[in-house]
Each structure stands twice: as C-alpha cells, then as structure tokens.
Design a protein around this motif. Structure first.
Motif, short mmCIF file in Angstrom:
data_model
loop_
_atom_site.label_atom_id
_atom_site.label_comp_id
_atom_site.label_asym_id
_atom_site.label_seq_id
_atom_site.Cartn_x
_atom_site.Cartn_y
_atom_site.Cartn_z
N ILE A 1 36.30 12.35 -18.02
CA ILE A 1 37.11 12.34 -19.22
C ILE A 1 36.51 13.35 -20.21
O ILE A 1 35.30 13.35 -20.45
CB ILE A 1 37.14 10.94 -19.89
N MET A 2 37.37 14.20 -20.75
CA MET A 2 36.93 15.21 -21.71
C MET A 2 37.86 15.16 -22.92
O MET A 2 38.97 14.65 -22.84
CB MET A 2 36.96 16.59 -21.07
N VAL A 3 37.38 15.71 -24.03
CA VAL A 3 38.19 15.75 -25.26
C VAL A 3 38.22 17.19 -25.76
O VAL A 3 37.24 17.93 -25.62
CB VAL A 3 37.62 14.78 -26.33
N ARG A 4 39.36 17.57 -26.33
CA ARG A 4 39.49 18.92 -26.89
C ARG A 4 40.48 18.91 -28.05
O ARG A 4 41.24 17.95 -28.23
CB ARG A 4 39.94 19.92 -25.84
N SER A 5 40.47 20.00 -28.79
CA SER A 5 41.41 20.18 -29.90
C SER A 5 42.56 21.06 -29.43
O SER A 5 42.34 22.09 -28.79
CB SER A 5 40.71 20.86 -31.08
N LYS A 6 43.78 20.65 -29.77
CA LYS A 6 44.96 21.46 -29.47
C LYS A 6 45.37 22.32 -30.66
O LYS A 6 46.35 23.06 -30.57
CB LYS A 6 46.14 20.57 -29.09
N HIS A 7 44.64 22.21 -31.78
CA HIS A 7 45.05 22.97 -32.97
C HIS A 7 44.78 24.45 -32.73
O HIS A 7 43.73 24.83 -32.21
CB HIS A 7 44.29 22.50 -34.22
N PRO A 8 45.71 25.32 -33.10
CA PRO A 8 45.56 26.75 -32.80
C PRO A 8 44.47 27.47 -33.58
O PRO A 8 43.91 28.45 -33.10
CB PRO A 8 46.94 27.34 -33.12
N ASP A 9 44.13 27.00 -34.80
CA ASP A 9 43.16 27.80 -35.56
C ASP A 9 42.26 27.01 -36.51
O ASP A 9 41.54 27.63 -37.29
CB ASP A 9 43.88 28.91 -36.34
N ARG A 10 42.24 25.69 -36.45
CA ARG A 10 41.36 24.92 -37.35
C ARG A 10 40.43 24.02 -36.55
O ARG A 10 40.87 23.29 -35.67
CB ARG A 10 42.20 24.05 -38.30
N PRO A 11 39.13 24.04 -36.85
CA PRO A 11 38.19 23.15 -36.17
C PRO A 11 38.38 21.70 -36.64
O PRO A 11 38.74 21.46 -37.79
CB PRO A 11 36.82 23.69 -36.58
N ILE A 12 38.13 20.77 -35.74
CA ILE A 12 38.31 19.35 -36.04
C ILE A 12 37.02 18.60 -35.70
O ILE A 12 36.44 18.80 -34.63
CB ILE A 12 39.48 18.75 -35.23
N ARG A 13 36.60 17.74 -36.61
CA ARG A 13 35.49 16.82 -36.35
C ARG A 13 36.12 15.48 -35.95
O ARG A 13 36.98 14.97 -36.66
CB ARG A 13 34.61 16.65 -37.58
N VAL A 14 35.69 14.95 -34.81
CA VAL A 14 36.26 13.71 -34.31
C VAL A 14 35.14 12.70 -34.03
O VAL A 14 34.08 13.07 -33.55
CB VAL A 14 37.11 13.96 -33.04
N TRP A 15 35.40 11.45 -34.41
CA TRP A 15 34.50 10.34 -34.11
C TRP A 15 35.16 9.50 -33.03
O TRP A 15 36.32 9.11 -33.15
CB TRP A 15 34.25 9.48 -35.36
N LEU A 16 34.41 9.22 -31.96
CA LEU A 16 34.94 8.47 -30.83
C LEU A 16 34.10 7.23 -30.59
O LEU A 16 32.89 7.23 -30.86
CB LEU A 16 34.89 9.33 -29.56
N GLU A 17 34.73 6.18 -30.08
CA GLU A 17 33.98 5.01 -29.64
C GLU A 17 34.26 4.79 -28.17
O GLU A 17 35.35 5.09 -27.69
CB GLU A 17 34.29 3.77 -30.48
N ARG A 18 33.26 4.23 -27.48
CA ARG A 18 33.38 4.01 -26.04
C ARG A 18 33.72 2.55 -25.77
O ARG A 18 33.17 1.65 -26.41
CB ARG A 18 32.07 4.37 -25.34
N TRP A 19 34.62 2.35 -24.84
CA TRP A 19 35.02 1.02 -24.40
C TRP A 19 34.72 0.91 -22.91
O TRP A 19 35.00 1.82 -22.14
CB TRP A 19 36.51 0.80 -24.63
N HIS A 20 34.11 -0.20 -22.51
CA HIS A 20 33.77 -0.43 -21.10
C HIS A 20 34.39 -1.74 -20.66
O HIS A 20 34.11 -2.78 -21.25
CB HIS A 20 32.26 -0.45 -20.92
N MET A 21 35.26 -1.68 -19.66
CA MET A 21 35.94 -2.85 -19.12
C MET A 21 36.65 -3.63 -20.22
O MET A 21 36.59 -4.86 -20.29
CB MET A 21 34.95 -3.72 -18.34
N GLY A 22 37.29 -2.89 -21.16
CA GLY A 22 38.08 -3.49 -22.22
C GLY A 22 37.30 -4.00 -23.41
O GLY A 22 37.87 -4.59 -24.31
#
Length: 99
Positions: free
Chosen positions: A34-55
């Motif tokens: 699993i990977m994450v990326r930005s689809k925005h054409p010209d602005r950087p994005i800071r993203v905070w993610l949380e991990r879920w394991h077995m729900g």
C-alpha cells in the motif's frame, strides 16, 4: 471569487490517493504494498495517517509531505502474518497554505 481564493478553498484530502503495488514480500502474504501519493498538480500536501490492523486502530500515526506529481510513498503490506491492515487519512493540509 479570485483564482487564489478558489485554490485555498480546496480540500487537500480530495487529492490524497492510495495505490497498490505487487511487491514480492506482500504478494507472498497474499497482499499488496500500500502506498500513498498526492494527485494535486502543483501543491505539496502534508498528510497524517493512522494504521488499522484487523479492523482495530493500532495507535500508530505517521506524517508525510507529498510532492505534487511525486513518487508514491510506501506504507506497508495490506496483510501482515496475522491479518489485514490499512491506513486512513486523519488530516491533510497544503504545505504552502500561507503563500
């Protein structure tokens, strides 16, 4: 409304995309990378993610700065030895919001 006002009113979360890759380690566990990326054409994005394991939320959080048009960032396999895992967006913001 000016173009600048429209750009700053955009929700950065709508530009976050999770993508899969068939990495050998993950495929051996009957999963994908699993990977994450930005689809925005010209602005950087800071993203905070949380991990879920077995729900269940594991309490693990990560923060990444995603470049526009940049390479996806690897998060981990969709399956561990014990079961399924996933990542969810907690928050996203444009890094250049104050420009």
């Amino acid at each position: 409304m000016s173009l600048y006002a429209q750009a700053t009113d955009q929700d950065p979360g709508q530009f976050i995309e999770f993508v899969d890759d068939f990495e050998a380690t993950c495929v051996a566990r009957e999963g994908v990378m699993i990977m994450v990326r930005s689809k925005h054409p010209d602005r950087p994005i800071r993203v905070w993610l949380e991990r879920w394991h077995m729900g269940v939320n594991t309490g693990d959080r990560g923060k990444s700065d995603l470049a526009p048009g940049g390479e996806p960032e690897k998060l981990g396999c969709s399956r561990t030895l014990n079961g399924r895992q996933e990542w969810r967006v907690v928050r996203a913001q444009f890094v250049d919001a104050g420009r």
